[in-house]
Scaffold this motif. Structure first.
Motif, short mmCIF file in Angstrom:
data_model
loop_
_atom_site.label_atom_id
_atom_site.label_comp_id
_atom_site.label_asym_id
_atom_site.label_seq_id
_atom_site.Cartn_x
_atom_site.Cartn_y
_atom_site.Cartn_z
N THR A 117 -34.50 28.92 -13.01
CA THR A 117 -35.09 29.91 -12.11
C THR A 117 -36.55 29.57 -11.83
N VAL A 118 -37.30 29.27 -12.88
CA VAL A 118 -38.72 28.96 -12.71
C VAL A 118 -38.90 27.68 -11.89
N ALA A 119 -38.12 26.66 -12.19
CA ALA A 119 -38.24 25.40 -11.44
C ALA A 119 -37.88 25.61 -9.97
N SER A 120 -36.85 26.39 -9.70
CA SER A 120 -36.44 26.63 -8.31
C SER A 120 -37.49 27.43 -7.55
N VAL A 121 -38.07 28.44 -8.20
CA VAL A 121 -39.09 29.25 -7.53
C VAL A 121 -40.34 28.44 -7.27
N VAL A 122 -40.78 27.66 -8.26
CA VAL A 122 -41.98 26.83 -8.06
C VAL A 122 -41.75 25.80 -6.96
N ALA A 123 -40.59 25.16 -6.96
CA ALA A 123 -40.29 24.18 -5.92
C ALA A 123 -40.22 24.85 -4.54
N GLY A 124 -39.63 26.03 -4.47
CA GLY A 124 -39.56 26.74 -3.20
C GLY A 124 -40.93 27.15 -2.67
N VAL A 125 -41.79 27.60 -3.58
CA VAL A 125 -43.15 27.99 -3.17
C VAL A 125 -43.92 26.77 -2.67
N LEU A 126 -43.79 25.64 -3.35
CA LEU A 126 -44.48 24.42 -2.90
C LEU A 126 -43.94 23.95 -1.55
N PHE A 127 -42.63 23.99 -1.38
CA PHE A 127 -42.03 23.59 -0.10
C PHE A 127 -42.50 24.50 1.02
N PHE A 128 -42.47 25.80 0.78
CA PHE A 128 -42.94 26.77 1.77
C PHE A 128 -44.41 26.55 2.09
N THR A 129 -45.24 26.31 1.07
CA THR A 129 -46.67 26.12 1.28
C THR A 129 -46.93 24.88 2.12
N GLY A 130 -46.16 23.82 1.88
CA GLY A 130 -46.33 22.61 2.68
C GLY A 130 -46.07 22.86 4.14
N TRP A 131 -44.98 23.52 4.45
CA TRP A 131 -44.69 23.81 5.85
C TRP A 131 -45.64 24.84 6.43
#
Length: 156
Positions: free
Chosen positions: A22-36
């Protein structure tokens, strides 16, 4: 492949056992969202072709494609544990993963090239070049976290 994070010693007050995915997925999602988000923001501020070339969005698109390519195969498939059928088998999965990493690194190198070639050396405002670079860097790190930060359930 995901085992290199297993040997890390975490503080005793944090129990990552059941929440690691859960933590890895949320952190990866936040980074992906921030990049876009960074790139979309730069595209709305620098709207003309002279300020930011519209072709510079290509690096982010290829980074996103590489994100899906890399995370489309599981670590078990790469090891050969969970995949034995198909045209190419384990070798095909490894080639697919290698191609995904090549596209990802190529996009990151292209973003660095854009940052320095189009903005730093030309004396233009550097913010659009930084947006392209940070978009690709955030997608790169989100790919690594999503791929190697999670564990897989064994389908026994």
């Amino acid at each position: 492949m995901a085992g290199f994070l297993d040997n890390l010693r975490w503080p005793e007050c944090i129990d990552w056992g059941e929440r690691r995915n859960t933590v890895a997925s949320v952190v990866a999602g936040v980074l992906f969202f921030t990049g876009w988000w960074v790139m979309i923001d730069a595209a709305t501020v620098y709207t003309t072709q002279e300020q930011m070339n519209h072709a510079f969005h290509t690096c982010g698109v290829f980074s996103t494609i590489a994100f899906f390519m890399i995370n489309a195969v599981s670590n078990g498939q790469v090891r050969g544990d969970a995949y034995g059928e198909g045209c190419f088998g384990r070798t095909g999965v490894r080639l697919w993963l290698f191609l995904g990493f090549m596209v990802m690194f190529g996009s990151l190198i292209g973003a660095i090239w854009i940052l320095f070639g189009a903005y730093v050396t030309q004396g233009k405002e550097v913010a659009p070049g930084l947006a392209v670079f940070f978009q690709n860097a955030f997608i790169f790190f989100s790919t690594l976290i999503f791929k190697f930060g999670r564990t897989e359930d064994l389908w026994g």
